[in-house]
Scaffold this motif. Sequence first.
Motif, short mmCIF file in Angstrom:
data_model
loop_
_atom_site.label_atom_id
_atom_site.label_comp_id
_atom_site.label_asym_id
_atom_site.label_seq_id
_atom_site.Cartn_x
_atom_site.Cartn_y
_atom_site.Cartn_z
N TYR A 71 124.20 -42.57 51.24
CA TYR A 71 125.36 -42.14 51.22
C TYR A 71 125.39 -40.93 51.03
CZ TYR A 71 125.40 -47.20 51.78
OH TYR A 71 124.83 -48.35 52.44
N VAL A 72 124.17 -40.08 50.01
CA VAL A 72 124.85 -38.64 50.06
C VAL A 72 124.68 -37.90 51.44
CG1 VAL A 72 123.25 -36.38 48.79
CG2 VAL A 72 123.38 -38.66 47.61
N GLU A 73 123.60 -38.03 51.87
CA GLU A 73 123.50 -37.08 52.97
C GLU A 73 124.11 -37.22 54.27
OE1 GLU A 73 119.32 -38.20 53.44
OE2 GLU A 73 118.62 -37.19 51.94
N LYS A 74 124.39 -38.29 54.42
CA LYS A 74 125.29 -39.01 55.87
C LYS A 74 126.70 -39.48 55.19
CE LYS A 74 121.50 -39.01 58.24
NZ LYS A 74 121.58 -37.92 59.20
N THR A 75 127.72 -39.78 54.16
CA THR A 75 129.18 -39.71 53.67
C THR A 75 128.99 -39.08 52.48
OG1 THR A 75 128.17 -41.28 51.80
CG2 THR A 75 128.30 -42.23 54.16
N ALA A 76 130.72 -38.80 52.53
CA ALA A 76 131.16 -37.70 50.94
C ALA A 76 131.59 -39.05 49.30
CB ALA A 76 132.28 -37.65 51.59
N ILE A 77 131.45 -39.98 49.91
CA ILE A 77 131.59 -40.64 48.37
C ILE A 77 131.00 -41.44 47.47
CG2 ILE A 77 132.63 -43.02 50.19
CD1 ILE A 77 129.97 -44.46 50.05
N THR A 78 129.30 -40.30 47.49
CA THR A 78 129.13 -40.07 46.24
C THR A 78 129.44 -38.90 45.77
OG1 THR A 78 127.03 -38.44 47.25
CG2 THR A 78 126.78 -41.15 47.68
N PHE A 79 129.92 -38.04 45.62
CA PHE A 79 130.38 -36.71 45.37
C PHE A 79 129.04 -36.07 45.10
CE2 PHE A 79 133.89 -40.00 44.77
CZ PHE A 79 135.02 -39.22 45.17
N GLU A 80 127.45 -35.89 45.50
CA GLU A 80 126.78 -35.63 45.05
C GLU A 80 126.51 -34.32 46.85
OE1 GLU A 80 123.80 -36.13 42.48
OE2 GLU A 80 124.38 -38.35 42.69
N TYR A 81 125.74 -33.91 46.04
CA TYR A 81 125.05 -33.00 48.01
C TYR A 81 123.61 -32.67 47.79
CZ TYR A 81 129.97 -30.28 47.51
OH TYR A 81 131.47 -30.03 47.68
N THR A 82 123.21 -33.46 47.07
CA THR A 82 121.63 -33.43 47.30
C THR A 82 121.01 -35.10 46.18
OG1 THR A 82 121.25 -31.27 47.03
CG2 THR A 82 119.41 -32.18 46.76
N ALA A 83 120.20 -35.54 47.79
CA ALA A 83 119.64 -36.25 47.39
C ALA A 83 119.24 -36.71 46.09
CB ALA A 83 119.12 -37.31 48.35
N PRO A 84 119.15 -37.75 44.62
CA PRO A 84 118.29 -37.13 43.79
C PRO A 84 116.86 -38.20 44.13
CG PRO A 84 120.21 -38.85 43.35
CD PRO A 84 119.78 -37.81 44.98
N ASP A 85 115.53 -37.50 44.38
CA ASP A 85 114.30 -37.92 44.21
C ASP A 85 113.93 -39.14 43.21
OD1 ASP A 85 113.76 -37.38 41.47
OD2 ASP A 85 113.12 -34.79 42.25
N THR A 86 112.92 -39.87 43.59
CA THR A 86 112.44 -40.96 42.80
C THR A 86 112.42 -40.12 41.24
OG1 THR A 86 111.29 -41.57 44.68
CG2 THR A 86 110.28 -42.23 42.27
N THR A 87 112.36 -39.16 40.76
CA THR A 87 111.86 -39.02 39.24
C THR A 87 113.41 -39.26 38.63
OG1 THR A 87 109.83 -37.86 39.78
CG2 THR A 87 110.87 -37.45 37.87
N GLU A 88 113.92 -38.38 39.60
CA GLU A 88 115.36 -38.47 38.50
C GLU A 88 116.33 -39.89 39.12
OE1 GLU A 88 119.10 -37.25 37.77
OE2 GLU A 88 117.39 -36.56 37.07
N MET A 89 116.02 -40.83 39.98
CA MET A 89 116.44 -42.18 39.44
C MET A 89 115.65 -42.51 38.78
SD MET A 89 119.13 -42.00 42.30
CE MET A 89 119.03 -43.98 42.48
N GLU A 90 114.64 -42.66 38.88
CA GLU A 90 114.39 -43.47 37.29
C GLU A 90 115.09 -43.07 36.45
OE1 GLU A 90 112.13 -45.50 34.93
OE2 GLU A 90 112.72 -45.85 37.02
N ARG A 91 114.68 -41.40 36.05
CA ARG A 91 115.64 -40.54 34.43
C ARG A 91 116.85 -41.72 34.52
NH1 ARG A 91 119.48 -37.75 32.66
NH2 ARG A 91 120.32 -37.67 35.11
N ARG A 92 117.90 -41.71 36.04
CA ARG A 92 118.92 -41.93 35.37
C ARG A 92 119.13 -43.83 35.57
NH1 ARG A 92 122.38 -39.59 41.35
NH2 ARG A 92 122.35 -37.04 40.25
N ARG A 93 118.53 -44.55 35.72
CA ARG A 93 118.18 -45.54 35.40
C ARG A 93 117.83 -46.24 34.18
NH1 ARG A 93 114.84 -49.63 34.70
NH2 ARG A 93 113.23 -48.34 34.41
#
Length: 131
Positions: A20-42
């Motif tokens: 959704y980050v790489e192929k769409t405009a719906i996330t409002f992010e330009y760079t997909a977060p890695d696993t470490t960042e997703m875990e931090r957010r979670r």
Amino acid sequence: MIRPTCEKDAAALARIYAYYVEKTAITFEYTAPDTTEMERRRQEISQRYPYLVAESDGKVVGYAYAHAFYGREAYAWSVESSIYVDVNIRKHGIGRKLYEALEKALKSMGILNINACIAVPRDNQDPYVTN
């Protein structure tokens, strides 16, 4: 099966979200977060709000969570929701099941308003793909 997320889900969350980050405009992010960042957010979100995954045959196929809608005290009973489903399994009702489970969990917390910020394309193109 819908269940709360755990640390082992971070890679699947990152994989699903990356599309959704790489192929769409719906996330409002330009760079997909890695696993470490997703875990931090979670971890951060899970301290206060539900963060759920949908699992099929032992594989995470979608996720949903809520977070604070706005930082002011009057919005304490309002949240913003986000739901992402594996791009290869859309249109099978997974998003609906995630939303219903999220809504139920939020209701039990006394949340009164669930908000969603939705990006819509300007024409009739596939709403999930940008050019």
